[in-house]
Design a protein around this motif. Structure first.
Motif, PDB file in Angstrom:
ATOM      1  N   LEU A   1      29.214  88.207   8.212  1.00 13.87           N
ATOM      2  CA  LEU A   1      28.221  87.470   7.437  1.00 13.87           C
ATOM      3  C   LEU A   1      28.419  87.799   5.961  1.00 13.87           C
ATOM      4  N   PHE A   2      28.688  86.773   5.167  1.00  9.45           N
ATOM      5  CA  PHE A   2      28.996  86.959   3.758  1.00  9.45           C
ATOM      6  C   PHE A   2      27.822  86.577   2.864  1.00  9.45           C
ATOM      7  N   ASP A   3      27.584  87.385   1.850  1.00  9.47           N
ATOM      8  CA  ASP A   3      26.852  86.902   0.691  1.00  9.47           C
ATOM      9  C   ASP A   3      27.757  85.882   0.000  1.00  9.47           C
ATOM     10  N   LEU A   4      27.209  85.114  -0.936  1.00 11.56           N
ATOM     11  CA  LEU A   4      28.006  84.100  -1.628  1.00 11.56           C
ATOM     12  C   LEU A   4      28.431  84.546  -3.024  1.00 11.56           C
ATOM     13  N   ASP A   5      27.459  84.671  -3.922  1.00 15.50           N
ATOM     14  CA  ASP A   5      27.750  84.936  -5.329  1.00 15.50           C
ATOM     15  C   ASP A   5      28.285  86.352  -5.513  1.00 15.50           C
ATOM     16  N   GLY A   6      29.471  86.459  -6.073  1.00 13.35           N
ATOM     17  CA  GLY A   6      30.093  87.758  -6.271  1.00 13.35           C
ATOM     18  C   GLY A   6      30.890  88.246  -5.091  1.00 13.35           C
ATOM     19  N   VAL A   7      30.795  87.556  -3.956  1.00 11.32           N
ATOM     20  CA  VAL A   7      31.541  87.925  -2.757  1.00 11.32           C
ATOM     21  C   VAL A   7      32.574  86.863  -2.405  1.00 11.32           C
ATOM     22  N   LEU A   8      32.155  85.603  -2.398  1.00 12.31           N
ATOM     23  CA  LEU A   8      33.076  84.499  -2.126  1.00 12.31           C
ATOM     24  C   LEU A   8      33.347  83.657  -3.366  1.00 12.31           C
TER      25      LEU A   8
ATOM     26  N   HIS B   1      18.849  85.336  10.841  1.00 12.76           N
ATOM     27  CA  HIS B   1      19.011  83.912  11.144  1.00 12.76           C
ATOM     28  C   HIS B   1      20.486  83.556  11.292  1.00 12.76           C
ATOM     29  N   ALA B   2      21.322  84.030  10.375  1.00 14.70           N
ATOM     30  CA  ALA B   2      22.746  83.718  10.431  1.00 14.70           C
ATOM     31  C   ALA B   2      23.385  84.282  11.698  1.00 14.70           C
ATOM     32  N   ALA B   3      23.027  85.496  12.063  1.00 16.63           N
ATOM     33  CA  ALA B   3      23.566  86.089  13.291  1.00 16.63           C
ATOM     34  C   ALA B   3      23.144  85.279  14.514  1.00 16.63           C
ATOM     35  N   ALA B   4      21.868  84.890  14.554  1.00 15.20           N
ATOM     36  CA  ALA B   4      21.386  84.096  15.684  1.00 15.20           C
ATOM     37  C   ALA B   4      22.097  82.755  15.753  1.00 15.20           C
ATOM     38  N   ALA B   5      22.357  82.141  14.596  1.00 11.88           N
ATOM     39  CA  ALA B   5      23.047  80.849  14.583  1.00 11.88           C
ATOM     40  C   ALA B   5      24.456  80.961  15.131  1.00 11.88           C
ATOM     41  N   LEU B   6      25.070  82.119  14.968  1.00 14.05           N
ATOM     42  CA  LEU B   6      26.419  82.348  15.507  1.00 14.05           C
ATOM     43  C   LEU B   6      26.381  82.864  16.944  1.00 14.05           C
ATOM     44  N   GLY B   7      25.187  83.156  17.445  1.00 11.56           N
ATOM     45  CA  GLY B   7      25.054  83.651  18.807  1.00 11.56           C
ATOM     46  C   GLY B   7      25.494  85.087  18.978  1.00 11.56           C
ATOM     47  N   VAL B   8      25.321  85.882  17.918  1.00 11.42           N
ATOM     48  CA  VAL B   8      25.782  87.272  17.929  1.00 11.42           C
ATOM     49  C   VAL B   8      24.615  88.184  17.561  1.00 11.42           C
ATOM     50  N   SER B   9      24.514  89.330  18.210  1.00 14.80           N
ATOM     51  CA  SER B   9      23.504  90.308  17.826  1.00 14.80           C
ATOM     52  C   SER B   9      23.803  90.818  16.421  1.00 14.80           C
TER      53      SER B   9
ATOM     54  N   CYS C   1      27.366  92.653  13.899  1.00 11.35           N
ATOM     55  CA  CYS C   1      27.846  91.913  12.730  1.00 11.35           C
ATOM     56  C   CYS C   1      28.238  92.856  11.597  1.00 11.35           C
ATOM     57  N   LEU C   2      29.202  92.406  10.829  1.00 12.12           N
ATOM     58  CA  LEU C   2      29.515  93.016   9.546  1.00 12.12           C
ATOM     59  C   LEU C   2      28.937  92.129   8.454  1.00 12.12           C
ATOM     60  N   VAL C   3      28.169  92.703   7.555  1.00 10.66           N
ATOM     61  CA  VAL C   3      27.664  92.011   6.374  1.00 10.66           C
ATOM     62  C   VAL C   3      28.486  92.469   5.178  1.00 10.66           C
TER      63      VAL C   3
ATOM     64  N   ALA D   1      18.616  96.339   6.853  1.00  8.51           N
ATOM     65  CA  ALA D   1      17.346  96.096   7.550  1.00  8.51           C
ATOM     66  C   ALA D   1      17.531  95.202   8.765  1.00  8.51           C
ATOM     67  N   ALA D   2      18.558  94.344   8.733  1.00  5.20           N
ATOM     68  CA  ALA D   2      18.841  93.475   9.877  1.00  5.20           C
ATOM     69  C   ALA D   2      19.528  94.226  11.011  1.00  5.20           C
ATOM     70  N   GLY D   3      19.982  95.442  10.742  1.00  6.89           N
ATOM     71  CA  GLY D   3      20.645  96.239  11.771  1.00  6.89           C
ATOM     72  C   GLY D   3      22.148  96.095  11.781  1.00  6.89           C
ATOM     73  N   ALA D   4      22.702  95.407  10.779  1.00  6.35           N
ATOM     74  CA  ALA D   4      24.143  95.193  10.708  1.00  6.35           C
ATOM     75  C   ALA D   4      24.830  96.366  10.022  1.00  6.35           C
ATOM     76  N   THR D   5      26.142  96.450  10.211  1.00 13.06           N
ATOM     77  CA  THR D   5      26.968  97.318   9.381  1.00 13.06           C
ATOM     78  C   THR D   5      27.240  96.573   8.079  1.00 13.06           C
ATOM     79  N   VAL D   6      27.103  97.245   6.954  1.00 16.07           N
ATOM     80  CA  VAL D   6      27.269  96.578   5.660  1.00 16.07           C
ATOM     81  C   VAL D   6      28.382  97.247   4.861  1.00 16.07           C
ATOM     82  N   TRP D   7      29.293  96.424   4.373  1.00 16.20           N
ATOM     83  CA  TRP D   7      30.341  96.893   3.464  1.00 16.20           C
ATOM     84  C   TRP D   7      30.102  96.284   2.096  1.00 16.20           C
ATOM     85  N   GLY D   8      30.283  97.063   1.068  1.00 13.81           N
ATOM     86  CA  GLY D   8      30.235  96.534  -0.281  1.00 13.81           C
ATOM     87  C   GLY D   8      31.590  95.951  -0.659  1.00 13.81           C
ATOM     88  N   LEU D   9      31.553  94.870  -1.411  1.00 17.27           N
ATOM     89  CA  LEU D   9      32.785  94.259  -1.927  1.00 17.27           C
ATOM     90  C   LEU D   9      32.564  93.960  -3.406  1.00 17.27           C
ATOM     91  N   LEU D  10      33.264  94.673  -4.272  1.00 21.30           N
ATOM     92  CA  LEU D  10      33.117  94.510  -5.719  1.00 21.30           C
ATOM     93  C   LEU D  10      34.351  93.809  -6.263  1.00 21.30           C
TER      94      LEU D  10
END
Length: 228
Positions: A10-17, A154-162, A166-168, A181-190
């Motif tokens: 699951l990607f953020d948009l601004d600054g990530v993509l 919401h994004a995880a549910a839309a993909l049918g994945v717990s 997920c990786l955020v 807070a969503a329970g995902a593993t989160v990586w920073g991307l600068l």
């Protein structure tokens, strides 16, 4: 959790993509100056990255006593729409999305951007066709944007994945807190072209499992190869 263990990204948009933060900051700085508030560009960027427009307006009111005129939002919308026509993709972002597709690993975008701007930026950066229908904004979750977890749930549910599978991928503390807070593993991307107000130390302190500097590093960490 290693790069091979995730079931969705699951990607953020601004600054990530897409590299849109500097474009938006220029519009905001100029518009505020025209309406009586001179702000340092870096200070404004530090408050704006990762947040919603309403959160930024609340900060301007609380910290600077500035109230937006009635026409300000429409002016801002018009100028942002013009600026975002030139939104570039962050280097390697398209390759990452293509590599995920080739590997059969689902992905989505979850952004605090207003829906029209979200899709405008994806299209301008040449990423809309790669993302498809899985681009989500606060309107999908009753306006409950980051740092609340709703968008990523919401994004995880839309993909049918717990969400726990997920990786955020995020570039701001605000977004990172939403992923955690969503329970995902989160990586920073600068990887964005702007100076990041939330550096690696801040992201790690907010719960990032690791911080990467480029999409090439992200693909390597996920064990992905760009399709020929």
């Amino acid at each position: 959790m290693s790069g091979h263990d995730f079931e969705a990204v699951l990607f953020d948009l601004d600054g990530v993509l897409v590299d849109s933060e500097a474009l938006a900051n220029t519009v905001w700085t100029q518009a505020l100056a025209e309406h009586g508030l001179m702000l340092d560009r870096e200070a404004l960027l530090a408050r704006a990255v990762g947040g919603t427009h309403e959160a930024l307006f609340a900060w301007l009111r609380a910290e600077h006593g500035w109230e937006r005129p009635g026409h300000f939002v429409s002016l801002l919308d018009e100028r942002l729409a013009a600026a975002f026509q030139d939104t570039p993709a962050i280097e390697g972002a398209a390759d990452t999305l293509r590599a995920l597709s080739a590997a059969g690993l689902p992905f989505a975008v979850a952004s605090n951007s207003q829906r029209g701007r979200l899709h405008l930026k994806l299209a301008a950066a040449g990423l809309a066709g790669l993302v498809g229908q899985h681009a989500y904004d606060p309107a999908h979750v009753g306006g409950r944007g980051k740092p609340l977890p709703d968008l990523y749930l919401h994004a995880a549910a839309a993909l049918g994945v717990s969400p726990t599978r997920c990786l955020v991928v995020e570039d701001s503390v605000t977004g990172l807190r939403a992923g955690v807070a969503a329970g995902a593993t989160v990586w920073g991307l600068l990887a964005g072209g702007h100076a990041h107000p939330d550096g690696a130390g801040a992201l790690l302190g907010a719960g990032a499992a690791r911080v990467l500097g480029t999409h090439a590093e992200l693909r390597e960490a996920l064990g992905l190869s760009v399709p020929a």
